[in-house]
Design a protein around this motif. Structure first.
Motif, PDB file in Angstrom:
ATOM      1  N   ILE A   1       0.845  -1.193   0.000  1.00 13.14           N
ATOM      2  CA  ILE A   1       0.000   0.000   0.000  1.00 13.14           C
ATOM      3  C   ILE A   1       0.882   1.245   0.000  1.00 13.14           C
TER       4      ILE A   1
ATOM      5  N   THR B   1       0.865   5.154   0.653  1.00 10.82           N
ATOM      6  CA  THR B   1       0.069   6.165   1.340  1.00 10.82           C
ATOM      7  C   THR B   1       0.651   7.537   1.040  1.00 10.82           C
TER       8      THR B   1
ATOM      9  N   SER C   1       0.398  11.382   1.836  1.00 12.67           N
ATOM     10  CA  SER C   1      -0.121  12.196   2.937  1.00 12.67           C
ATOM     11  C   SER C   1       0.158  13.674   2.713  1.00 12.67           C
TER      12      SER C   1
ATOM     13  N   SER D   1      -4.660  11.713   4.280  1.00 15.23           N
ATOM     14  CA  SER D   1      -3.920  10.716   3.512  1.00 15.23           C
ATOM     15  C   SER D   1      -4.784  10.103   2.428  1.00 15.23           C
TER      16      SER D   1
ATOM     17  N   PRO E   1      -4.632   6.482   0.441  1.00 20.83           N
ATOM     18  CA  PRO E   1      -3.969   5.194   0.236  1.00 20.83           C
ATOM     19  C   PRO E   1      -4.314   4.605  -1.130  1.00 20.83           C
ATOM     20  N   THR E   2      -3.376   3.868  -1.700  1.00 18.17           N
ATOM     21  CA  THR E   2      -3.627   3.150  -2.946  1.00 18.17           C
ATOM     22  C   THR E   2      -2.677   1.967  -3.006  1.00 18.17           C
TER      23      THR E   2
END
Length: 456
Positions: free
Chosen positions: A197, A199, A201, A208, A210-211
């Motif tokens: 993942i 993140t 931010s 944040s 996430p992907t």
């Protein structure tokens, strides 16, 4: 003929002299190959940098980072390609970041370089490849690194363009930690990778995005809004708060792009509550709107403030609903309540046959109702071993209408009890399971439709 001979003799002497002069010339020295760069996450990293080569077994070099985050490794006796790791502190946070050098040259170390190396390797377990120096993995990164850098630039372009850094090669271009361009982007942003993942931010908003690694490769991300925040700006989180009288909330701060994250906290208004050096604010007994201010220790001209709405706690009201003859018993800003006892008085000339329905706020409690408490009043009682907090419906009271103009019942008396901590120590006992908490001294609200605030 003699002139021609003299001419050839002259050329011969020149060649001889040139040869003699060459034998005394200083030989040209080839400079040693090096890997240089800057380790930074906005501010320069304070710590150490490490380099491993592709020898079998691998050779490792390390050195402390310079105050500006720079480093230089002499590559004599080492085998390309090289993987780099920097461990240190920047803007008050600890980082372990990676980079890669296929050959001698520049290899900056920052969150973007870590992301590019992760994409090139196909895994975020960079600590593993650094410790093992897997030859196949090193060659994989060498082949894919250029495309990985372009992928990072493309995915983050909507954000990088705001800093004028959309075309900067964050890994191999000269880097200066000067709070401009790509460095200002890293002042404002944090990029971390863990368990597949990514993140992204926004440090200025404490938010944040996430992907997954695969999602990052095909996506574009705009996660820092305009206008961008300059270095030295103070931010407070949360950006506002709403709490009850006597309650507490913890604030945190961040100074963008500063290694000195120290702030001095204070409450702006006299009598507006108190705040500790670690940002724990406690509201006063008086409701109102107050402000907390954080001032940078490094630069006292930089500060930020947030507002706090302090609400009166433990309010009870009775209000009519849209249905004639039906009234809701409403709690506002309950905090740590373990028991309620409420008496509702009504006009028997216009209201009759009272009925009580338990509300959502009292779900799961021991709920008692007495619709014949007196000739013109009903009583609602509830007890819970868990705290009743927040706002909502305690109960609904319904009547038959016997008068032309119905009047609103009023709360004539109430008692509230706080949840007590479980007894401890020798000889401590537990209350009977069906015994409600002992109510505290309550109050009365003589006016119709009034609200009571428990003096607890």
């Amino acid at each position: 003929m003699k002139r021609l001979i003299r001419w050839y003799l002259f050329l011969f002497l020149l060649l001889v002299l040139a040869g003699c002069g060459g034998s005394n010339a200083t030989p040209t020295m080839t400079p040693a190959p090096v890997v240089t760069g800057v380790a930074a996450a906005g501010s320069p990293l304070v710590g150490r940098v490490f380099l491993k080569d592709s020898s079998i077994p691998a050779k490792e070099l390390s050195m402390p980072l310079a105050p500006d985050g720079s480093f230089q490794f002499n590559l004599n006796g080492l085998t390309a390609p090289y993987i780099l790791r920097a461990v240190g502190k920047s803007s008050g946070h600890i980082f372990a970041l990676y980079s890669f050098a296929p050959t001698a040259g520049i290899a900056n170390i920052n969150p973007l370089s870590s992301l590019a190396v992760t994409l090139a390797y196909g895994s975020d377990n960079l600590a593993s490849i650094y410790s093992s120096t897997d030859a196949v993995g090193m060659q994989t990164i060498t082949r894919a690194l250029g495309d990985a850098i372009i992928t990072v630039q493309t995915a983050l372009r909507p954000t990088l363009v705001k800093f004028g850094a959309e075309s900067v090669n964050f890994l191999s271009a000269p880097y200066v930690a000067n709070h401009r361009g790509i460095d200002l982007f890293l002042d404002n942003a944090d990029i971390s990778i863990s368990n597949g993942i990514v993140t992204l931010s926004d440090l200025t908003a404490n938010s944040s995005v996430p992907t997954t690694l695969s999602g990052f490769v095909v996506g574009t991300f705009d996660f820092i809004p305009n206008p961008v925040t300059s270095a030295g700006t103070v931010r407070i989180f949360p950006a506002s708060a709403s709490i009850n009288t006597g309650a507490s909330v913890t604030f945190s701060s961040r100074i963008i792009g500063s290694d000195n994250q120290g702030v001095i906290w204070r409450v702006v208004e006299d009598g507006g509550g108190s705040i500790t050096s670690s940002g724990v604010y406690t509201a006063p007994a008086t409701s109102g709107t107050y402000h907390v201010k954080a001032t940078s220790v490094a630069d006292p001209s930089r500060s930020a403030s947030v507002s706090i709405v302090v609400n009166a706690a433990n309010i009870i009201m009775i209000v009519p609903t849209a249905t004639p003859g039906e009234f809701s018993l409403i709690a506002e800003n309950f905090s740590g309540i373990g028991g309620v006892e409420i008496t509702i008085t009504y006009d028997i000339s216009v209201l009759a046959n009272p009925r009580i329905t338990q509300g959502a706020m009292l779900a799961g409690t021991m709920f008692f109702q007495n619709t014949r408490y007196t000739a013109n009043s009903v009583k609602v009682t509830a007890a819970s071993i868990n705290a009743i907090n927040g706002s909502g419906n305690l109960a609904t009271v319904s009547f038959d209408l016997v008068g032309a103009v119905p009047s609103t019942p009023f709360i004539s008396q109430y008692k509230l009890a706080k949840v007590s901590p479980p007894p401890t120590g020798p000889g401590s006992g537990s209350p009977a399971p069906d015994q409600p908490p002992a109510p505290s001294a309550g109050g009365s609200v003589p006016s119709s439709g009034g609200a009571g605030t428990a003096p607890i």
